[in-house]
Scaffold this active site. Structure first.
Site, mmCIF file in Angstrom:
data_model
loop_
_atom_site.group_PDB
_atom_site.id
_atom_site.type_symbol
_atom_site.label_atom_id
_atom_site.label_comp_id
_atom_site.label_asym_id
_atom_site.label_seq_id
_atom_site.Cartn_x
_atom_site.Cartn_y
_atom_site.Cartn_z
ATOM 1 N N VAL A 102 6.175 -5.920 11.422
ATOM 2 C CA VAL A 102 6.638 -4.643 11.990
ATOM 3 C C VAL A 102 5.491 -3.666 12.272
ATOM 4 C CG1 VAL A 102 8.957 -4.796 10.994
ATOM 5 C CG2 VAL A 102 7.138 -3.652 9.705
ATOM 6 N N ASP B 51 -1.889 -7.926 0.916
ATOM 7 C CA ASP B 51 -1.192 -8.999 1.635
ATOM 8 C C ASP B 51 -2.105 -10.228 1.677
ATOM 9 O OD1 ASP B 51 0.130 -10.663 3.383
ATOM 10 O OD2 ASP B 51 0.589 -9.100 4.842
#
Length: 355
Positions: free
Chosen positions: A32, A58
Site C-alpha cells: 500500500v 520489514d
C-alpha cells in the site's frame, strides 16, 4: 477531537506539530506504500527535529530502494541530509552478539528456539537497546505487513513468558544447569548470567519502551491503506488491535487515490474511481474522528530523495486535481489532451500502413 468533516481534507501537519513524539510507527497491508509514506514522513520530521532515525523492520527491505542508497543494521546518514539517518533490521537473533562461549551460545539458541516468537522479540530488544544509546529526537518505524507489526507489539509479553519459562526450567533442572556450565568450563554464576542476564536485560529495555509506546504524547501509529475492500478490512483490524494494545492512532493515509482529472477518458479508470469512492466514503464514515490524508496515484514510482521531497507537499497540503480549476481552462486542457492522443493514433496508423 474536532469533527474532521468540517475540514476540507486531513493532513499530517499534526505529527510535525507534536513536539513530544518520540516513536512513530507506519504500518498497514503489504503493497500500500508504507515505505514511501514512512520515508517522506521522516524527511518532513527532519525539517522540524534535531535528528531523525528511520528503521525498517520489514524483512523485504525497501528503504534502500526508496532513498536509492544502501542501508545496513548500523544507522547511516541519508545522502543530502545532516540529521536524517536510516537503518534496516532483520528480525533474526544475531548470536555473534551474545558474548558467551560456543557451547553456551548453542544452548541459549536451543532454549530460545523452544519459545515461539522469542527470537524476533530478542532481536527487537537488541535493536531498541542500540537505538536508546543514541540520542535521536524522533524514530520512525517502517514496519512489516500488518501480521508482523502486531507481533512486534506483543514482544514485551512474549519476552516475559520466555523469561518465566527459562526460570522454570532452571528451577526444575538446576543440577543439570550446573553440570552443563562446568562442562563448558564456567562457574554456575557465569552460566546463569549468560542465560538469564541477557533475557532480563532485554525485558527491562522492552518494558521501559513499551511504557513509552502506550503514552500518546510519545508514540503514535500511522495507518497506510488504499481504497479497496481488503485494505479497509485490514486497517480496521489494525486499528482495533492498536486500541487493544493501548497505542495511539489518529492518522490514516489513503494512498493511490484516482482523481477525476480532465484527461481521464478510460472506462476502466472511471469504473475504478467509482469503486474507490465507495470505499473512501466508508473510510470517512468509520474514521470520522481521524485525520484522513488522501494521496494521489502517480504514473511513476516515487523513488529517490528528490522525488520523495516533491511528493511530500501532498502530506501537508491536500491534493487538488486539475479538474477543480476554471471550467474554460479545464476544457482547453481536455481538447489539448485529445488532440495529442489523436496525433499519436494517426502516427501509429501511418507506421502500421507503411510496415
Amino acid at each position: 477531537m474536532a469533527d474532521q468533516q468540517e475540514l476540507p481534507e486531513g493532513t499530517l501537519q499534526n505529527l510535525l506539530d507534536q513536539e513530544t513524539l518520540k516513536w512513530v510507527f507506519v504500518g498497514g497491508k503489504g503493497g500500500v506504500g508504507k515505505t514511501t509514506c514512512s520515508s517522506i514522513l521522516s524527511i518532513l520530521l527532519s525539517r522540524v527535529r534535531t535528528s531523525v532515525l528511520i528503521i525498517s523492520t520489514d524483512p523485504a527491505h525497501n528503504l534502500s530502494d526508496a532513498f536509492q542508497q544502501r542501508f545496513t543494521k548500523i544507522p547511516t546518514l541519508v545522502d543530502g541530509f545532516t540529521n536524517l539517518y536510516a537503518m534496516e533490521v532483520d528480525p533474526t537473533v544475531e548470536h555473534e552478539d551474545v558474548g558467551v562461549s560456543d557451547g553456551m551460545d548453542s544452548m541459549f539458541s536451543e532454549l530460545a528456539g523452544a519459545i515461539p516468537g522469542i527470537d524476533e522479540a530478542m532481536s527487537f530488544a537488541e535493536m531498541l537497546k542500540l537505538v536508546q544509546t543514541m540520542d535521536y529526537s524522533v524514530i520512525v518505524f517502517d514496519t512489516a505487513p500488518t501480521g508482523h507489526t502486531l507481533r512486534l507489539l506483543q514482544f514485551p509479553s512474549i519476552l516475559e513468558k520466555g523469561l518465566a519459562k527459562v526460570m522454570s526450567l532452571k528451577n526444575k533442572f538446576g543440577g543439570l544447569f550446573s553440570q552443563m556450565s562446568s562442562m563448558f568450563g564456567m562457574g554456575d554464576e557465569l552460566a546463569e548470567d549468560a542465560l538469564l542476564g541477557r533475557l532480563e536485560g532485554m525485558k527491562d529495555v522492552i518494558e521501559r519502551v513499551n511504557m513509552q509506546f502506550k503514552d500518546p504524547d510519545m508514540t503514535t501509529f500511522v495507518c497506510v491503506c488504499i481504497p479497496e475492500f481488503l485494505s479497509l478490512y485490514e486497517t480496521e483490524r489494525l486499528v482495533q488491535e492498536l486500541i487493544k494494545f493501548e497505542i495511539d492512532t489518529h492518522n490514516i493515509i489513503i494512498n493511490q487515490v484516482l482523481y477525476d482529472d480532465e484527461d481521464v477518458e478510460s472506462k476502466l479508470l472511471k469504473a475504478r474511481m467509482k469503486m474507490q469512492q465507495k470505499y473512501l466514503d466508508q473510510f470517512y464514515m468509520l474514521y470520522d474522528d481521524f485525520n484522513v490524508t488522501k494521496l494521489p496515484l502517480l504514473p511513476e514510482e516515487v523513488t529517490g530523495v528528490e522525488a520523495l521531497k516533491a511528493f511530500s507537499s501532498h502530506f501537508l497540503t491536500p491534493y487538488q486535481p486539475a479538474s477543480s480549476g476554471d471550467p474554460v481552462e479545464r476544457l482547453e486542457r481536455r481538447i489539448s489532451t485529445l488532440r495529442k492522443q489523436l496525433n499519436e493514433a494517426e502516427a501509429e496508423l501511418e507506421r502500421l500502413k507503411s510496415s
